[in-house]
Write an enzyme that holds these catalytic residues in place. Structure first.
Site, PDB file in Angstrom:
ATOM      1  N   SER A   1      23.523 -18.438  -7.125  1.00  0.00           N
ATOM      2  CA  SER A   1      24.639 -18.265  -5.763  1.00  0.00           C
ATOM      3  C   SER A   1      23.628 -19.157  -5.006  1.00  0.00           C
ATOM      4  O   SER A   1      23.354 -20.449  -4.241  1.00  0.00           O
ATOM      5  CB  SER A   1      24.359 -17.168  -5.363  1.00  0.00           C
ATOM      6  OG  SER A   1      25.631 -16.420  -6.010  1.00  0.00           O
TER       7      SER A   1
ATOM      8  N   ASN B   1      31.489 -15.763 -11.966  1.00  0.00           N
ATOM      9  CA  ASN B   1      30.320 -13.616 -11.953  1.00  0.00           C
ATOM     10  C   ASN B   1      29.088 -14.365 -11.650  1.00  0.00           C
ATOM     11  O   ASN B   1      28.472 -13.152 -10.778  1.00  0.00           O
ATOM     12  CB  ASN B   1      29.955 -14.070 -13.792  1.00  0.00           C
ATOM     13  CG  ASN B   1      31.238 -13.096 -14.588  1.00  0.00           C
ATOM     14  OD1 ASN B   1      32.079 -12.808 -13.709  1.00  0.00           O
ATOM     15  ND2 ASN B   1      31.533 -13.783 -15.917  1.00  0.00           N
ATOM     16  N   TYR B   2      28.997 -15.718 -11.501  1.00  0.00           N
ATOM     17  CA  TYR B   2      27.291 -15.612 -10.738  1.00  0.00           C
ATOM     18  C   TYR B   2      27.548 -16.132  -9.495  1.00  0.00           C
ATOM     19  O   TYR B   2      26.634 -15.974  -9.058  1.00  0.00           O
ATOM     20  CB  TYR B   2      26.157 -15.817 -11.433  1.00  0.00           C
ATOM     21  CG  TYR B   2      26.285 -15.083 -12.901  1.00  0.00           C
ATOM     22  CD1 TYR B   2      25.925 -13.688 -12.589  1.00  0.00           C
ATOM     23  CD2 TYR B   2      26.168 -14.853 -14.453  1.00  0.00           C
ATOM     24  CE1 TYR B   2      25.459 -12.942 -13.322  1.00  0.00           C
ATOM     25  CE2 TYR B   2      26.642 -15.094 -15.320  1.00  0.00           C
ATOM     26  CZ  TYR B   2      26.432 -13.348 -15.232  1.00  0.00           C
ATOM     27  OH  TYR B   2      25.901 -12.832 -16.241  1.00  0.00           O
ATOM     28  N   ILE B   3      27.809 -17.309  -9.044  1.00  0.00           N
ATOM     29  CA  ILE B   3      27.955 -18.093  -7.897  1.00  0.00           C
ATOM     30  C   ILE B   3      28.623 -17.176  -6.845  1.00  0.00           C
ATOM     31  O   ILE B   3      30.063 -17.008  -7.196  1.00  0.00           O
ATOM     32  CB  ILE B   3      28.260 -19.771  -8.192  1.00  0.00           C
ATOM     33  CG1 ILE B   3      27.857 -20.556  -9.514  1.00  0.00           C
ATOM     34  CG2 ILE B   3      28.693 -21.096  -6.984  1.00  0.00           C
ATOM     35  CD1 ILE B   3      27.735 -21.426  -9.646  1.00  0.00           C
TER      36      ILE B   3
END
Length: 864
Positions: A616, A821-823
């Site tokens: 992110s 899932n991650y950003i």
């Protein structure tokens, strides 16, 4: 551990010029040989991952170390026997280990009209090293600035309160812990909040109108900072339970599996299991796997024994002992015919079946959660079948038995009506667990895992879970500098446990390794950072580390990375004799101990938060400097380029799928088809006005070299077939509409008349191939109209070429994993609002529902 003479050279060595560890440098084939180093263990690191086994240390450690407490002892001496599963629950895309790609060639550059940058021979990983180092430096500076600003704000608030009360403020105005001035920082809510008496309330937008207020108010839980602080998740809960799979339908009497050529009669329970294997003979990846075959056959024999065995059609017993003598083809042929029969159903029949299914399941699709209607996610009980697993799972092929109501526990409100179980059955238990967010649960038989019925991804509870996950990552940016500073110091710690922990945090932060947990003997042999084995890590001087292990979902993780010289040195020490294959690299570290250490920096900080934070923060940094311009397609490509950088920088990789080359070839053919169509339109211009050749030049009307006659004829046949399918589909749709309205359907003769145009189409193509001329199509054609058509086709070619380039660049990068899932999804929303791109370009309908909170909660000025 005391610094020895052996350590001195590396401890004092300065980092080589231009070295920015933290990005994969993997190129070329796998290096199977380990490095022969004076102070490293001798031998070869095999890349075939074996069964995990407990390490038994032989002899005395070769490095000197001060006496330590029980916590500092090697875990092998503390009998590490945990069999818990890896607790990293990040959802990733379900990607199996790809088999080697077939021999299909990628289309030539001329076929797809895809260009490369002048420095395209320089791998992107190397281009991004410096960028990653700059981003990390900026993150550490920002963390200091945030804490300084918060400390100033707290000090000011404390001074103002003291002045109002007529008291003298404390020297610092900040509460300290352990006498070292550690500041207690309270996380700020993500949205502005009005402060007043009683409960804090979200600030209302100025654009809110009276009519909207009169309607049912939308519950914007993300604007309520107090929601979810307690442990009670609901007050009232009503639902209708679960949907069970249909009962088994026995095979027709003429369909039997054969053993040694003889048809076999089985009891229904055994016949159903035989059908599990027989129905999937087309899945060669599974049924030809020796582990899959063995596990299935062992379970099949056990069920045969339980049900009285197999018999001939005359009733004589048959002893089924050898898998190789079993013939499941008759069963496969039966089920394959059923599949084809279903596929051949008309659209109206399929629609009617779906409507019937939806109507039956409608009562289970929603529940009432604290008086609010919420969609339920997986309300269907998984049907019986064969367990497949991912990657090289040791239990692949085992029989997943049918789940009975007696295995299911229902969670529901005390005052709510308990859903009745199927007739003749009863629930295992009925609970009223207000701290649980599940509606039903049961334990499956293969791995002993608990399965839960939860709310859907777009529900408040699931949304709050995602929100908290990304807010936790946002909180980490306030502390990242202290964490990195501490682990850099810890890399040279005299205590081996501290040095191992610092090295592990470095690897988790820099290379997005999962923490990893102990596995039982019957579980998939997957590892993470803390559970890396001797054979999973190879070292190549001066500072390259090669990782090779089975990661989450049994997917092989192979990467070559450059690391800090001290980290390289530490890994050499951790691999010193008497360690050997099967021994753990980090033998004094557990995941729980690592996470406990991390929680000292901020509550709830675990190793997996680093993946979310790094992805992110990296994307947020790239977004600030981004100037997306051009068409929507060009802006989408710029977003994907940034996403790809994040995936590479954060090591979100995937194996190239077996069908990638074929997909690229088809995409290349589609682009070639558009270029052929553009040439035809230009030739129509000459048909209307031959003088255009002189005006525009002969080259303008030339056919591209790679569009040879053989390809043109093949493409023309494709166009004819495509047109046939369009006409047929339209005819069927019109008939469905007539039938729905109670009118008489059209006869097949009407379809034959419509398809007659295909013959004219074929004749036209044959004439064009013979004469090299193309007659203008359509009424009222003009040169201007045809020029506009050429421009439109060129735009389509450009857009599709961008898509092809994107697809090729992404073949080894898990963009979906990063984006979903991650950003932080709010960053994607910021991009769409900042550069005026429809959110649909990045999030499907399902994801738009899942991230509804993100879409509605931020504007283009929001910052991670």
């Amino acid at each position: 551990m005391s610094s020895s003479d052996d350590d001195a050279p590396l401890l004092k060595a300065s980092r080589p010029s231009g070295l920015n560890p933290g990005v994969s440098i993997r190129f070329g084939p796998i290096d199977n040989e380990d490095v022969d180093m004076k102070d490293a263990a001798n031998g070869v690191n095999g890349h075939a991952v074996g069964k995990r086994r407990a390490r038994v240390s032989a002899g005395k450690q070769s490095y000197a170390e001060a006496e330590s407490s029980e916590d500092e002892k090697p875990l092998s001496k503390k009998r590490r026997v945990s069999t818990k599963k890896q607790d990293d629950s990040d959802s990733e895309e379900d990607i199996p280990l790809a088999r080697k790609a077939n021999a299909a060639k990628l289309p030539r550059a001329s076929e797809t009209a895809i260009g490369e940058e002048s420095d395209s021979d320089i791998p992107i990983e190397r281009k991004l090293k410096k960028q990653k180092a700059n981003i990390e430096k900026k993150a550490e500076q920002e963390a200091k600035a945030i804490r300084k600003a918060e400390a100033t704000s707290l000090k000011k608030t404390s001074t103002e309160k003291a002045a109002a009360n007529g008291k003298k403020p404390k020297a610092n105005g900040v509460k300290t812990e352990n006498g070292v001035g550690t500041k207690k920082i309270k996380a700020e809510p993500s949205t502005p909040v009005k402060k007043g008496k009683g409960k804090a309330t979200p600030v209302k937008e100025e654009s809110e109108d009276v009519e909207a207020a009169e309607e049912e108010e939308e519950y914007r839980w993300w604007e309520d900072p107090t929601k979810g602080d307690g442990t009670i998740k609901w007050t009232t809960l009503e639902h209708n339970g679960v949907v069970f799979p249909p009962p088994y339908e026995p095979l027709p009497k003429n369909v039997k599996m054969k053993y040694d050529g003889i048809p076999v009669v089985l009891e229904p329970e055994a016949e159903e299991v035989a059908g599990f294997f027989g129905s999937m003979l087309n899945s060669t990846h599974n049924v030809e796997n020796p582990t899959f075959q063995k596990n299935f056959f062992d379970d099949f024999k056990a069920i045969l024994k339980k049900t009285g065995g197999a018999k001939t059609q005359k009733g004589e017993p048959i002893d089924i002992k050898e898998f190789s003598k079993c013939d499941f083809k008759p069963i496969f042929e039966y089920y394959d015919a059923k599949r084809l029969e279903k596929k051949a159903m008309s659209a109206a029949e399929k629609k009617a079946l779906k409507a019937e299914k939806d109507a039956a399941e409608a009562p289970y699709m929603y529940c009432m959660w604290d008086g609010r209607k919420q969609k339920v996610g997986n309300f269907r009980v998984e049907p019986p079948g064969l367990f497949r697993g991912r990657g090289e799972h040791p239990k692949t092929g085992k029989v997943k038995t049918r789940v009975q109501p007696e295995q299911i526990t229902i969670n529901i409100g005390k005052e709510a009506k308990v859903p009745p179980p199927p007739e003749g059955h009863k629930w295992k238990e009925v609970r009223h667990d207000q701290e649980g967010t599940w509606l039903a649960m049961w334990q499956e038989n293969v791995n002993g895992n608990y399965k839960y019925v939860m709310l859907a991804a777009n529900s408040d509870i699931k949304g709050q879970s995602d929100y908290k996950k990304f807010e936790k990552a946002r909180e980490l940016k306030k502390h990242i500098d202290r964490i990195r500073e501490d682990y850099r110091v810890g890399l040279k710690s005299e205590l081996m446990a501290d040095r191992q922990r610092a090295t592990a945090v470095y690897l988790i932060d820099k290379f997005a390794l999962r923490a990893g947990n102990e596995k039982g003997e019957d579980e998939a042999d997957t590892v993470g950072c803390c559970s890396l084995k001797y054979e999973n890590v190879s070292l190549r001087p001066p500072n390259t580390v090669i990782f090779d292990f089975l990661g989450k979902d049994s997917i092989r993780f192979y990467d070559e990375v450059e690391v800090d010289p001290q980290v390289f040195k530490n890994l050499k020490i951790f691999k010193k004799a008497p360690k050997k294959e099967g021994d753990e690299i980090f033998d004094r570290l557990t995941t729980s101990a690592l996470n406990k250490h991390l929680s000292n920096y901020m509550p709830g900080l675990t190793a997996k938060v680093f993946r979310t934070y790094n992805a992110s923060y990296t994307f947020a940094t790239l977004l600030k400097d981004m100037k997306a311009e051009g068409t929507v397609a060009e802006k989408v490509k710029q977003y994907n380029d940034a996403n790809r950088r994040v995936a590479i920088l954060c090591n979100h990789k995937r194996t190239v799928t077996a069908g990638h080359a074929n997909q690229m070839e088809k995409l290349g053919d589609r682009i070639k088809g558009l270029r052929y169509q553009k040439w035809r339109v230009k030739m129509m211009m000459l048909d209307l006005d031959p003088s255009q050749k002189k005006k525009k030049g002969a080259k303008y009307f030339e056919l591209d070299d790679d569009l040879d006659q053989a390809w043109i004829q093949e493409h023309q046949a494709f166009l004819v077939e495509e047109q046939k399918q369009k006409i047929t589909k339209k005819f069927e749709k019109e008939n469905e509409k007539l039938a729905a309205e109670g009118e008489k359907e059209m006869k097949p003769k009407e379809l034959d008349e419509r398809l007659a145009v295909l013959k004219d189409m074929e004749k036209k193509f044959q004439k064009e191939n013979k004469t090299g001329k193309v007659e203008a199509e359509g009424k009222g054609q003009t040169i201007e109209k045809l020029e506009n058509n050429v421009a439109k086709l060129e735009q389509r070619i450009e857009t599709m070429s961008l898509q092809a380039e994107d697809k090729e660049n992404n073949k080894e990068v898990a963009l979906g994993t990063s984006k979903i899932n991650y950003i932080d999804p709010r960053l994607t929303v910021v991009f769409t609002k900042k550069f005026n791109v429809p959110i649909e370009k990045f999030f499907s309908k399902t994801l738009r529902e899942k991230f509804d909170w993100a879409i509605k909660s931020v504007d283009e000025d929001w910052e991670f």
